[in-house]
Design an enzyme around this catalytic site. Structure first.
Site, PDB file in Angstrom:
ATOM      1  N   LYS A   1      66.878   4.143 -71.171  1.00  0.00           N
ATOM      2  CA  LYS A   1      65.825   3.186 -70.834  1.00  0.00           C
ATOM      3  C   LYS A   1      64.847   2.955 -71.940  1.00  0.00           C
ATOM      4  CE  LYS A   1      62.974   2.057 -66.938  1.00  0.00           C
ATOM      5  NZ  LYS A   1      62.168   2.704 -65.584  1.00  0.00           N
TER       6      LYS A   1
ATOM      7  N   SER B   1      62.933  -0.621 -61.504  1.00  0.00           N
ATOM      8  CA  SER B   1      62.723  -1.124 -62.743  1.00  0.00           C
ATOM      9  C   SER B   1      63.891  -0.800 -63.883  1.00  0.00           C
ATOM     10  CB  SER B   1      61.420  -0.905 -63.541  1.00  0.00           C
ATOM     11  OG  SER B   1      61.358   0.652 -63.762  1.00  0.00           O
TER      12      SER B   1
ATOM     13  N   SER C   1      62.470   3.235 -59.027  1.00  0.00           N
ATOM     14  CA  SER C   1      62.984   2.638 -60.330  1.00  0.00           C
ATOM     15  C   SER C   1      64.414   3.222 -60.749  1.00  0.00           C
ATOM     16  CB  SER C   1      62.071   2.603 -61.157  1.00  0.00           C
ATOM     17  OG  SER C   1      60.954   1.504 -60.997  1.00  0.00           O
TER      18      SER C   1
END
Lengths: 100, 482
Positions: free
Chosen positions: B79, B154, B178
């Protein structure tokens, strides 16, 4: 807290957070933030006088390390990422003498 | 291409045995990314050169008779809020565009030390604020199962990368859901570990008392493998738990006989789509059929979780994001004075959702409102911790939906932030308590999209949680192809 979040509240908060908003943005954010704050009314209405706050999920203690010098980040590598540098330091516009 | 195994465990086993080269595995996955990511947009950056060098290094270790580690040659997506030394790390924000961190996140170092090959940085909602990856400054990620729908957020890029077969493993971060919510929406496994189990050093902070890093994978065993590799104490994170990493792979086949499983009543009613609730009830039946004792349990304060979270997380974010002032890193918009430069930089650099949360947090912390909002939210956090403690006196793990619905369509919830926040209603209470939770694919909704069911456990209860997850994986309806 019984009064709904106002446009003036949002303008003040934006100033505190160092954000500039257009008039249109101010209208939109006022509406959206007021709706979110309204949703939080369930929490604000609770009687929690006897309940202690939890700021953190772990029972934290201060964490110390031995007081010995160890390598830190490479100064030039860090400065290479800065927007402006002078004499191996971060360079910023004037601070002294400016309006608060 | 077909002779490359699909799971991380199988790839690592073959690479360690010298039966498969890390380079061949990597080239296969880079080809998939090249062919598919133009449409999916899972990656902000593909690190092809760095990955090839790392894969060749793994192959040299094997050739010399050494063992590159438990993740040998496994492609892994990272990420883009995890720092990678010398490699751009953006948080999908203009304000960090082009920034190259001077250090690696601890998790990035640990996966590399275990032989994994970082293939790229994945897209996210800006600064991990969002539930659809539509808030990225670099365009949304599309759900590989149906590209007209969001992947969740997210960590949407990390979930999509695994679901699309771009990498068997990825790393995400979970502040209010997330990791778990995008895992559910993309039909993969996603784990939020106990707060403090995985070092947050080098994770760019959103809400520091809630943030935690965790794995995505297509199988429960692969998430166990990756979590074992990244967990464990780190002196660089003052909130890191001083305990060894849990043993998870070794308990996966222990079953759930006698395990007490509680279905959380507050998270099965209003706001939960009927098809999602039906899959959760079927998951409960599957656990019962495998010998678990299944009952219903009330966690009353969970109803207040959303409100508390959307005061606490923005409050912490407003403080954490004060560092983006145009002085030390990232973009700067020049102005006459420093104060004007700060404002011009932040106004140009942050997107709408980040500004919204910064202002919400600033308001919740401001004089006259602190006690009514932030202070109250911290007390609700205590109530949630107490209610979970009571629930865990009677149950070993809890079961809920992960997301109230399956993946929604682009633009469906962007106009109304509150409707977007409601996606997190089932995942937030765990973050407030600091407990572990994971999403496991379990069938699909009436629209054919994947449904995820969520398992919750008390702090450091990962071994029990993974045992239940392995049973659910084996019992999952076959509609969700993996």
């Amino acid at each position: 807290m019984s009064e709904r979040l106002s446009r003036d509240d949002v303008a003040k908060v934006a100033m505190l957070a160092r954000l500039a908003l257009t008039d249109a943005e101010l209208d939109t954010y006022t509406e959206q933030l007021a709706a979110i704050i309204d949703h939080a009314a369930d929490v604000a209405a609770l009687d929690l006088a006897e309940v202690p706050p939890t700021a953190h999920p772990l029972p934290l203690e201060n964490v110390l390390r031995p007081d010995v010098v160890v390598p830190s980040l490479d100064r030039d590598e860090v400065l290479a990422q800065a927007p402006a540098v002078e004499d191996r330091r971060f360079r910023v516009p004037a601070i002294l003498g400016e309006e608060p | 291409m077909s002779d490359i195994p699909t799971t991380a465990l199988a790839i690592a086993t073959a690479v360690r045995a010298g039966e498969l080269s890390a380079r061949a595995v990597l080239e296969d996955h880079l080809a998939r990314i090249e062919a598919g990511d133009g449409e999916i947009n899972a990656f902000n950056l593909v690190m092809a050169d760095e990955a090839r060098a790392a894969a060749d290094a793994v192959d040299r270790v094997v050739a010399a008779g050494g063992d590159p580690g438990v993740l040998a040659g496994v492609p892994l997506a990272v990420k883009d809020n995890l720092c990678t030394r010398g490699v751009p790390t953006t948080c999908s924000s203009r304000i960090l565009e082009g920034w190259r961190p001077p250090y690696d996140a601890t998790v990035v170092q640990r996966v590399a030390a275990a032989g994994a090959i970082s293939v790229g940085k994945t897209n996210l909602d800006e600064f991990a604020m969002g539930s659809s990856t539509e808030n990225s400054a670099f365009g949304p990620t599309r759900n590989p199962r149906d590209t007209s729908r969001v992947p969740g957020g997210s960590s949407g890029g990390s979930a999509a990368a695994v679901a699309a077969g771009f990498a068997p493993l990825s790393l995400g971060s979970d502040t209010g859901g997330s990791i778990r919510q995008p895992a559910a929406l993309c039909g993969v496994v996603g784990v939020k570990p106990t707060y403090g189990l995985v070092s947050r050093y080098g994770l760019i902070a959103f809400a520091s008392s809630l943030d935690q890093i965790g794995p995505f994978s297509t199988t429960v065993a692969d998430s166990a493998l990756l979590l074992e590799a990244i967990a464990g104490h780190d002196p660089l994170d003052s909130t890191s738990i001083a305990a060894p990493a849990p043993s998870l792979l070794s308990v996966l086949d222990q079953g759930v006989a006698g395990l007490r499983v509680g279905l959380v009543t507050e998270l099965m009613g209003e706001g939960i789509a009927p098809d999602v609730a039906a899959r959760v009830r079927e998951a409960a039946e599957a656990l019962a059929a495998a010998g678990a004792e299944v009952g219903e349990v009330s966690v009353p304060a969970a109803s207040y979780g959303l409100s508390a979270y959307y005061l606490i997380a923005p409050a912490e974010a407003s403080s954490n994001l004060a560092r983006y002032d145009g002085v030390r890193y990232g973009m700067r918009v020049d102005a006459e004075t420093t104060a004007e430069m700060n404002t011009a930089t932040r106004t140009a650099g942050f997107g709408a959702e980040v500004k919204r949360r910064i202002m919400l947090g600033t308001y919740a912390l401001s004089a006259g409102y602190y006690d009514a909002y932030y202070g109250k939210a911290l007390k609700v956090r205590t109530l949630i911790c107490r209610d979970f403690a009571t629930a865990y006196e009677r149950f070993d793990v809890l079961l809920t939906p992960t997301s109230p619905t399956t993946a929604f369509r682009f633009g469906e919830k962007t106009a109304d932030p509150l409707s977007m926040y409601l996606n997190d209603i089932c995942t937030i209470p765990t973050n407030l308590a600091g407990h572990p939770a994971m999403s496991v694919p379990f069938g699909s909704g009436t629209d054919g999209m994947p449904v995820g069911v969520q398992l919750l456990a008390p702090a450091l209860g990962e071994p029990t949680m993974f045992r239940a997850a392995a049973v659910l994986e084996a019992a999952a309806p076959s509609e969700v192809a993996r």
